[in-house]
Design a protein around this motif. Structure first.
Motif, mmCIF file in Angstrom:
data_model
loop_
_atom_site.group_PDB
_atom_site.id
_atom_site.type_symbol
_atom_site.label_atom_id
_atom_site.label_comp_id
_atom_site.label_asym_id
_atom_site.label_seq_id
_atom_site.Cartn_x
_atom_site.Cartn_y
_atom_site.Cartn_z
ATOM 1 N N ASP A 39 -17.968 7.928 5.053
ATOM 2 C CA ASP A 39 -17.954 6.709 5.212
ATOM 3 C C ASP A 39 -16.886 6.009 4.240
ATOM 4 O OD1 ASP A 39 -19.543 6.753 7.001
ATOM 5 O OD2 ASP A 39 -20.938 5.833 6.158
ATOM 6 N N ALA A 40 -16.792 6.038 3.141
ATOM 7 C CA ALA A 40 -16.313 6.015 2.006
ATOM 8 C C ALA A 40 -15.515 6.550 1.709
ATOM 9 C CB ALA A 40 -16.737 6.139 1.181
ATOM 10 N N ALA A 43 -12.445 5.134 5.091
ATOM 11 C CA ALA A 43 -12.371 3.989 4.889
ATOM 12 C C ALA A 43 -10.524 3.895 4.980
ATOM 13 C CB ALA A 43 -12.572 2.899 3.702
ATOM 14 N N PHE A 44 -9.794 4.284 4.821
ATOM 15 C CA PHE A 44 -8.482 4.466 4.352
ATOM 16 C C PHE A 44 -8.117 5.096 5.645
ATOM 17 C CE2 PHE A 44 -8.768 4.704 -0.109
ATOM 18 C CZ PHE A 44 -8.490 3.169 -0.764
ATOM 19 N N MET A 48 -0.971 3.385 7.702
ATOM 20 C CA MET A 48 -0.562 4.057 6.306
ATOM 21 C C MET A 48 -1.071 4.631 5.705
ATOM 22 S SD MET A 48 2.284 1.913 5.823
ATOM 23 C CE MET A 48 2.585 3.140 4.669
ATOM 24 N N MET A 49 -2.551 4.460 5.903
ATOM 25 C CA MET A 49 -3.432 4.544 4.221
ATOM 26 C C MET A 49 -4.283 5.949 4.743
ATOM 27 S SD MET A 49 -3.469 2.249 2.700
ATOM 28 C CE MET A 49 -2.569 0.481 2.654
ATOM 29 N N LEU A 52 -3.789 8.642 1.817
ATOM 30 C CA LEU A 52 -5.230 8.244 0.977
ATOM 31 C C LEU A 52 -6.473 8.811 1.135
ATOM 32 C CD1 LEU A 52 -4.192 6.613 -1.430
ATOM 33 C CD2 LEU A 52 -4.953 4.606 -0.962
ATOM 34 N N VAL A 56 -8.391 11.203 -0.995
ATOM 35 C CA VAL A 56 -10.480 10.567 -1.768
ATOM 36 C C VAL A 56 -11.003 11.832 -1.597
ATOM 37 C CG1 VAL A 56 -11.642 9.426 -1.889
ATOM 38 C CG2 VAL A 56 -9.707 8.277 -1.754
ATOM 39 N N LEU A 59 -10.386 14.791 -3.484
ATOM 40 C CA LEU A 59 -10.686 14.643 -4.699
ATOM 41 C C LEU A 59 -12.307 14.486 -5.440
ATOM 42 C CD1 LEU A 59 -7.965 11.562 -6.125
ATOM 43 C CD2 LEU A 59 -8.288 14.283 -6.883
ATOM 44 N N ILE A 60 -13.070 14.079 -4.484
ATOM 45 C CA ILE A 60 -14.127 13.645 -4.651
ATOM 46 C C ILE A 60 -15.387 14.409 -3.885
ATOM 47 C CG2 ILE A 60 -13.895 11.609 -5.148
ATOM 48 C CD1 ILE A 60 -14.803 10.464 -2.584
ATOM 49 N N MET A 103 -12.846 14.781 -9.211
ATOM 50 C CA MET A 103 -13.273 13.811 -9.972
ATOM 51 C C MET A 103 -14.114 13.330 -9.484
ATOM 52 S SD MET A 103 -9.202 12.110 -9.578
ATOM 53 C CE MET A 103 -7.500 12.870 -10.340
ATOM 54 N N PHE A 107 -15.941 8.990 -9.804
ATOM 55 C CA PHE A 107 -15.896 8.535 -8.772
ATOM 56 C C PHE A 107 -17.472 7.535 -8.934
ATOM 57 C CE2 PHE A 107 -18.204 8.333 -4.265
ATOM 58 C CZ PHE A 107 -17.489 7.147 -3.407
ATOM 59 N N ARG B 153 -7.181 11.078 -16.036
ATOM 60 C CA ARG B 153 -7.550 11.281 -14.697
ATOM 61 C C ARG B 153 -8.060 10.348 -14.492
ATOM 62 N NH1 ARG B 153 -11.883 14.952 -15.534
ATOM 63 N NH2 ARG B 153 -11.999 15.452 -13.728
ATOM 64 N N PHE B 160 -10.762 4.455 -6.969
ATOM 65 C CA PHE B 160 -12.035 5.076 -5.515
ATOM 66 C C PHE B 160 -12.663 3.702 -5.408
ATOM 67 C CE2 PHE B 160 -11.709 9.096 -8.010
ATOM 68 C CZ PHE B 160 -11.260 9.651 -7.177
ATOM 69 N N ALA B 163 -11.631 2.139 -2.127
ATOM 70 C CA ALA B 163 -12.284 3.177 -0.896
ATOM 71 C C ALA B 163 -13.633 2.378 -0.752
ATOM 72 C CB ALA B 163 -11.985 4.153 -1.568
ATOM 73 N N ILE B 164 -14.140 2.302 -1.537
ATOM 74 C CA ILE B 164 -16.008 2.258 -1.605
ATOM 75 C C ILE B 164 -15.879 0.587 -0.913
ATOM 76 C CG2 ILE B 164 -18.186 2.060 -2.988
ATOM 77 C CD1 ILE B 164 -16.268 3.410 -5.538
ATOM 78 N N SER B 166 -13.410 -0.670 0.576
ATOM 79 C CA SER B 166 -13.435 -1.267 2.066
ATOM 80 C C SER B 166 -14.208 -0.355 3.151
ATOM 81 C CB SER B 166 -11.493 -0.415 2.692
ATOM 82 O OG SER B 166 -11.191 -0.444 1.260
ATOM 83 N N ALA B 167 -14.955 0.424 2.792
ATOM 84 C CA ALA B 167 -15.525 1.265 3.420
ATOM 85 C C ALA B 167 -16.725 0.501 3.367
ATOM 86 C CB ALA B 167 -16.384 2.297 2.976
ATOM 87 N N PRO B 179 -8.054 -2.130 2.147
ATOM 88 C CA PRO B 179 -6.492 -1.589 1.005
ATOM 89 C C PRO B 179 -5.492 -1.576 1.236
ATOM 90 C CG PRO B 179 -7.583 0.385 2.600
ATOM 91 C CD PRO B 179 -7.510 -1.054 2.954
ATOM 92 N N VAL B 184 -2.039 2.822 -2.720
ATOM 93 C CA VAL B 184 -1.785 4.128 -2.660
ATOM 94 C C VAL B 184 -0.396 4.394 -3.581
ATOM 95 C CG1 VAL B 184 0.264 5.692 -0.463
ATOM 96 C CG2 VAL B 184 -1.079 4.089 0.409
#
Ligand SMILES: [Zn+2]
Lengths: 161, 214
Positions: A39-40, A43-44, A48-49, A52, A56, A59-60, A103, A107, B153, B160, B163-164, B166-167, B179, B184
């Motif tokens: 879910d996290a 979120a984007f 436009m997101m 992203l 994300v 990366l995670i 990453m 996170f 990094r 992040f 992201a968290i 917004s979720a 966001p 971006v």
């Protein structure tokens, strides 16, 4: 070698658990919302997101999984004393190239900051997946510490004969 | 050679050797592919500095909108408030979370700006014929490069966080967090500067020893 392989394999299993179990739980005004890692990431996913979101997720979740899998693939046969698997060299090169881009540990710090930020708004608590993910990060860092890039390359070269 | 620090270090190139940038194996000059890991061998990566400048410039350009535009959009009771990277740090200070504010400030401002300066500096001093090529401080430059490569990094923390948040904070709450566009451009800035650091061939640092010896 054996230790690295075991740690990397453990991290892989943990990742699967971390993605699907509830990661964080938020409650405000009697409402509770559970959110998984997925879910996290999603979120984007609006408009436009969208790019992203992919970034994300990569990366995670995706890149750490690829990195761990290639490490297990390249090193497991050698840990058992066998010849390296086909394309073990290519696999280990991928693992090496991905290292800066995986990453997961960053996170975790992000989660802690988010916790503080949302404190005024609602109550946040960790789900089982958070702890799984935290252990995963620890295990990954440990296996990276045991792994000496030059030793791995040397062994790969010697065992190929 | 290296017993005395006053003597310049012997580079692999001077010794007629070429080291593999991927696995570290050393070959005779003229070998095209690494016999151990298979990558193409280069005594120095071709076009390293051009790539560094290109990525660094791109990273600096997108870092500007990352600071001007909002990172987070918080909507509560029909009212939307925007907060930029710095705005978010100030908010944290107002909450009294100085430590966390510091983490975000370091990750989102100090590290990126420090990286721009450090990579720019390294790319300048390793230019052939640079006046700043002196035997002293080469170890320091190598160390600086390693730090930059390791630390870059960590700038991703704030992305992040967005992201968290917004979720988690969605429609069913009094507030909604979304966001902003800066998320971006900030991510791009981090990625571009990471690529800039990766394009930099640290072996260039030691070429200053060659010019001095010659
Ligand atoms: Zn090699």
């Amino acid at each position: 070698m054996t230790r690295i392989v075991m740690l990397a394999a453990t991290a892989l299993v943990l990742m699967v658990a971390a993605v699907f179990f509830p990661f964080l739980e938020i409650s405000a005004g009697g409402m509770v919302r559970r959110s998984s890692l997925l879910d996290a990431v999603l979120a984007f996913s609006t408009g436009m997101m969208l790019p992203l979101t992919f970034a994300v997720a990569a990366l995670i979740i995706v890149l750490p999984v690829i990195r761990l899998s290639t490490i297990v693939y390249a090193l497991a046969p050698m840990a058992l004393g066998w010849h390296p698997a086909k394309h073990a060299v290519a696999a280990f090169r991928v693992a090496q190239a991905l290292r800066p881009w995986a990453m997961a540990e960053i996170f975790i710090v992000g989660v802690s900051v988010a916790l503080v930020k949302v404190a005024g708004l609602a109550k946040l608590s960790f789900g089982p997946a958070f702890w799984t993910f935290a252990v995963l990060v620890l295990v990954t860092v440990l296996s990276d510490n045991y792994m000496c890039r030059l030793t791995v390359w040397k062994t790969l070269e010697e065992r190929r004969k | 050679m290296s017993e005395a620090h006053s003597q310049p270090a012997l580079t692999a190139r001077q010794a007629g050797l070429v080291g593999c940038h991927s696995c570290g194996r050393v070959h005779e000059m003229g070998t095209t592919h690494c016999t151990r890991c298979g990558v193409v061998l280069h005594s120095r990566m071709p076009g390293s500095l051009q790539k560094v400048w290109a990525w660094l410039f791109a990273g600096m350009v997108v870092y500007i909108p990352a600071n001007i535009y909002p990172m987070l959009l918080t909507t509560s009771l029909g009212h939307t408030s925007e907060s930029t990277i710095i705005g978010g740090v100030i908010e944290l200070v107002e909450y009294g979370s100085i430590g966390v504010a510091l983490i975000v400030f370091v990750a989102s401002v100090l590290i990126p700006v420090g990286k721009f300066v450090a990579i720019g500096y390294l790319a300048l001093v390793v230019r052939p014929g640079s006046r700043m090529t002196r035997g002293s401080g080469l170890h320091g430059r190598q160390r600086l490069f390693e730090v930059v490569e390791f630390i870059g990094r960590w700038s991703m923390i704030d992305v992040f966080v967005v992201a968290i948040l917004s979720a988690l904070v969605q429609l069913d709450f009094a507030a909604t967090i979304n966001p902003g566009i800066a998320a971006v451009s900030f991510s791009l800035s981090v990625a571009f500067t990471m690529l800039a650091a990766q394009s930099f061939d640290p072996r260039l640092i030691w070429d200053a020893e060659e010019t001095q010896a010659a």
